[in-house]
Design an enzyme around this catalytic site. Sequence first.
Site, short mmCIF file in Angstrom:
data_model
loop_
_atom_site.label_atom_id
_atom_site.label_comp_id
_atom_site.label_asym_id
_atom_site.label_seq_id
_atom_site.Cartn_x
_atom_site.Cartn_y
_atom_site.Cartn_z
N ASP A 1 0.82 -1.22 0.00
CA ASP A 1 0.00 0.00 0.00
C ASP A 1 0.85 1.26 0.00
OD1 ASP A 1 -2.23 -1.60 0.07
OD2 ASP A 1 -2.72 -1.20 2.18
N ARG B 1 0.61 4.33 16.51
CA ARG B 1 0.24 5.33 15.50
C ARG B 1 0.47 6.78 15.92
NH1 ARG B 1 1.20 1.56 12.64
NH2 ARG B 1 -0.37 0.45 11.44
N ASP C 1 -6.76 3.31 11.71
CA ASP C 1 -5.47 3.99 11.61
C ASP C 1 -5.57 5.35 10.94
OD1 ASP C 1 -4.08 2.12 13.02
OD2 ASP C 1 -3.55 0.92 11.27
N SER D 1 -2.60 -9.44 5.92
CA SER D 1 -2.15 -8.08 6.20
C SER D 1 -1.67 -8.05 7.64
CB SER D 1 -3.31 -7.11 5.99
OG SER D 1 -3.02 -5.90 6.63
N1 ARG Z 1 -7.44 -3.75 14.85
C1 ARG Z 1 -6.20 -3.26 15.28
C2 ARG Z 1 -6.24 -1.79 15.52
O1 ARG Z 1 -7.14 -1.14 15.04
C3 ARG Z 1 -5.02 -3.68 14.43
C4 ARG Z 1 -5.04 -3.29 12.98
C5 ARG Z 1 -3.74 -3.72 12.36
N2 ARG Z 1 -3.71 -3.70 10.93
C6 ARG Z 1 -3.34 -4.74 10.13
N3 ARG Z 1 -3.25 -4.54 8.87
N4 ARG Z 1 -3.10 -5.93 10.59
O2 ARG Z 1 -5.41 -1.26 16.20
#
Ligand code: ARG
Length: 392
Positions: A13, A93, A122, A171
Amino acid sequence: MKTVVLAYSGGLDTSVCIPLLKERYDYDRVITVVADVGQPASEIDDATKRAETLADEHYTLDLKNEFVDDYLFPSIRANGLYEGYVLGTALARPLIAKKIVEVAKSEKADALAHGCTGKGNDQLRFEVVFRATDLDVVAPMRDMNLTREWEIDYASGRGIPVTVSRENIWSVDENLWSRSIEGGELENPYFIPPEEIYEWTRSPEDAPPDPEIIELTFLNGVPVSLNGTTMDGVSLIAELNRIGGAHGIGRSDNIEDRVLGLKAREIYEHPAATILLSAHRDLESLVLTRDELRFKAMVDAAWAELAYMGLVDDPLYTDLSAFIGETQKRVAGDVKLRLYRGSARVVARRSDFALYSEELVSFGESSIDQKDSEGFSKYHGFQARLVRKKMK
Ligand code: ARG
């Protein structure tokens, strides 16, 4: 000359974002930033190499110590869990976003970019930090509603090496605190995750047949040593991920409510977090008063919700952290855990601040005169008894 700074992971991405920012958004200069928050070293190296060929300017920043001190340690103090999730991605983040802003300011950039989609959390966590500046915010993945297939074709047309294939569709987001796996067949919540998706943890049935006892020492609510050896936070967490992972500790499979309201199926690995959060919570139960424990459970839940949403600059986050910090002054002592085939169980604890008195609670000789409790017993449940009488 327009410059944009992109939060870069090395994945498909964000790699695709680099040429897109020039072709579709008319930026002349794309600066990439790889944030090292404890991903495997090979991943950081690959991302760095890739960025150096694709971007005009690149930074790889080692943020591990800052991540532990300013995000993971506070999370241990707050028993940080959102719907059973240890908040690994969520906590990284805001730190990454803050660093992107710093680079943008020193490079006099015009815009900030991320590669998040419009479905997840995110985008919110990045932008709440980005939008506190007056720079432009760009989100190509979200704007263009791109599919994996389109990205793979576009990438091969631009000479971007593609490591994901149409088959390898997981992912993954990884840092010191957790490894998250999404996508592909995992999106069907009735699909049983295959063993291949796990990298940090052994399956509990393949874990060693003998249990292992470890000892953690806490000071001010955070771990300072493991088995009597003082360690910095980064090393201690990495070591616990290794030991706990070998015992099959810290796998979870959650149905999670994202901020937008979408429910998602989320799989995580987090051995160190499971061990540390269990040990910390146990030590708190030894040193905090009953009233503090009850009230703190509410504060912790509110804290975790803000952390999940990426709202660490919210005044309430600061207020809650102040309360939590005050309680942690007494959270010091030793905890022993038994690691065995997928479980980390606290088996012993001690503290100079323990509110526990063996002498008072013991079944043996004690300075308590048991008869003193008789008066208390007479009034216990008094109002309920009155109600029952009236309702007869
Ligand atoms: N659900 C989790 C969060 O919102 C993790 C997301 C992680 N992303 C991934 N592509 N595995 O913090």
